[in-house]
Design an enzyme around this catalytic site. Structure first.
Site, PDB file in Angstrom:
ATOM      1  N   GLU A   1       0.703  -1.194  -0.006  1.00  0.00           N
ATOM      2  CA  GLU A   1      -0.045   0.061  -0.188  1.00  0.00           C
ATOM      3  C   GLU A   1       0.889   1.164   0.069  1.00  0.00           C
ATOM      4  OE1 GLU A   1      -3.679   1.967   2.812  1.00  0.00           O
ATOM      5  OE2 GLU A   1      -2.205   0.532   3.578  1.00  0.00           O
TER       6      GLU A   1
ATOM      7  N   LYS B   1     -10.377   2.979  -1.364  1.00  0.00           N
ATOM      8  CA  LYS B   1     -10.476   2.180  -0.007  1.00  0.00           C
ATOM      9  C   LYS B   1     -11.894   2.556   0.714  1.00  0.00           C
ATOM     10  CE  LYS B   1      -7.574   1.568   4.168  1.00  0.00           C
ATOM     11  NZ  LYS B   1      -6.036   2.118   4.466  1.00  0.00           N
TER      12      LYS B   1
ATOM     13  N   CYS C   1      -5.488  -2.537   2.832  1.00  0.00           N
ATOM     14  CA  CYS C   1      -5.216  -2.538   4.123  1.00  0.00           C
ATOM     15  C   CYS C   1      -6.414  -2.787   5.016  1.00  0.00           C
ATOM     16  CB  CYS C   1      -4.338  -1.220   4.310  1.00  0.00           C
ATOM     17  SG  CYS C   1      -3.169  -1.249   5.943  1.00  0.00           S
TER      18      CYS C   1
END
Length: 286
Positions: free
Chosen positions: A43, A116, A157
């Site tokens: 990431e 995200k 993540c």
């Protein structure tokens, strides 16, 4: 056998974006030389993990997908090597900022952008200062032509801690899940080591969805915050096929068999026995 070879990269980063891109490119080339068709960097590999602090000056590092230096570099590399590279980057979209991922295909084109969905906020991981919650919804993409039948799902993540993320992508047709990440020490509690928890959460997704998982983390210490690596690839039963240590830079690869995975998934019956009519509580506000 309908097979695909995947890779995860693990390395440390500085605030020199050109050096970071060069180091990631070197490992992408190594992975491609090993036969990898889909290659996952960690990431936000463009620099150090800047979300450890709230600094308004860092917004200047964001760029639109069509202008971001890391995305452009991975596009050129993907086209040259004929590989797919899910590329995490700090995205600017007008006045809005996202923790995003560009899915770059082997023709070098951006197939789409995922933003995200789950944004953490805590000591050392103050992402809500920088990023809006993603507005793309979960997304999946077809694998490259050399791996017909495969569909790729990617969470970023903090998304990896949520079983809903994995299950949603599976219901969209994913056959393989990828999680680029930046996770390590907890500044507020030096006795807390989440490395084992991090891996267990994703292995749990593999088992409960009967799907392989690829996870790529960073390493190194940045301003007192240490990232613990332990990147891995597991199969649809949660068995570890390849892994790296806490401080080890490198590339891991694994070759996966789609026909076997589908056979195992059908035999477990998890999707046959779902009861969606009972799950309304999952979408209710608490």
């Amino acid at each position: 056998m309908t097979a695909i070879t995947v890779a995860a990269l693990q390395l440390g980063f500085s605030n020199d974006i050109d050096a970071n891109i060069a180091n990631v490119s070197r490992l992408v080339r190594e992975a491609a030389a090993k036969g990898a068709q889909v290659i996952l960097p960690p990431e936000l590999f463009e620099g150090e993990y800047f979300c450890r602090v709230e600094d308004e000056g860092l917004f200047a590092n964001a760029a639109p997908v069509g202008e971001h230096k890391a995305v452009l570099a991975m596009q050129a590399l993907a086209e040259a090597l004929k590989v797919t590279i899910p590329t995490s980057f700090f995205e600017a979209d007008g006045p809005h900022y996202y923790n995003s991922l560009a899915m770059i295909g082997p023709d070098g084109e951006v197939q789409g952008v995922y933003r995200k969905s789950h944004i953490p906020d805590g000591p050392g991981y103050e992402e809500k200062f920088y990023f809006r919650p993603g507005n793309t919804g979960f997304k999946v993409w077809p694998a490259p032509e050399g791996a017909p039948g495969w569909t790729l799902g990617v969470g970023v993540c903090w998304d990896q801690w949520y079983p809903e993320t994995a299950r949603a992508m599976m219901l969209m047709g994913a056959e393989l899940l990828f999680y680029p990440t930046a996770i390590g020490s907890e500044p507020h509690d030096t006795s807390l080591d989440t490395a084992r928890l991090w891996r267990r959460a994703m292995v749990g997704h593999a088992v409960s969805n009967v799907v392989p998982v690829v996870a790529a983390n960073r390493i190194g210490t940045e301003h007192g915050q240490s990232f613990y690596g332990t990147s891995f690839i597991c199969d649809e039963r949660g068995d570890i096929l390849a892994e790296l240590g806490r401080e080890e830079e490198g590339v891991i690869t694994a070759t996966l068999d789609l026909a076997r995975i589908r056979r195992h998934r059908a035999a477990f019956g998890f999707f046959r026995d779902r009861r969606p009519e009972l799950y309304g509580r999952l979408t209710a506000d608490i």
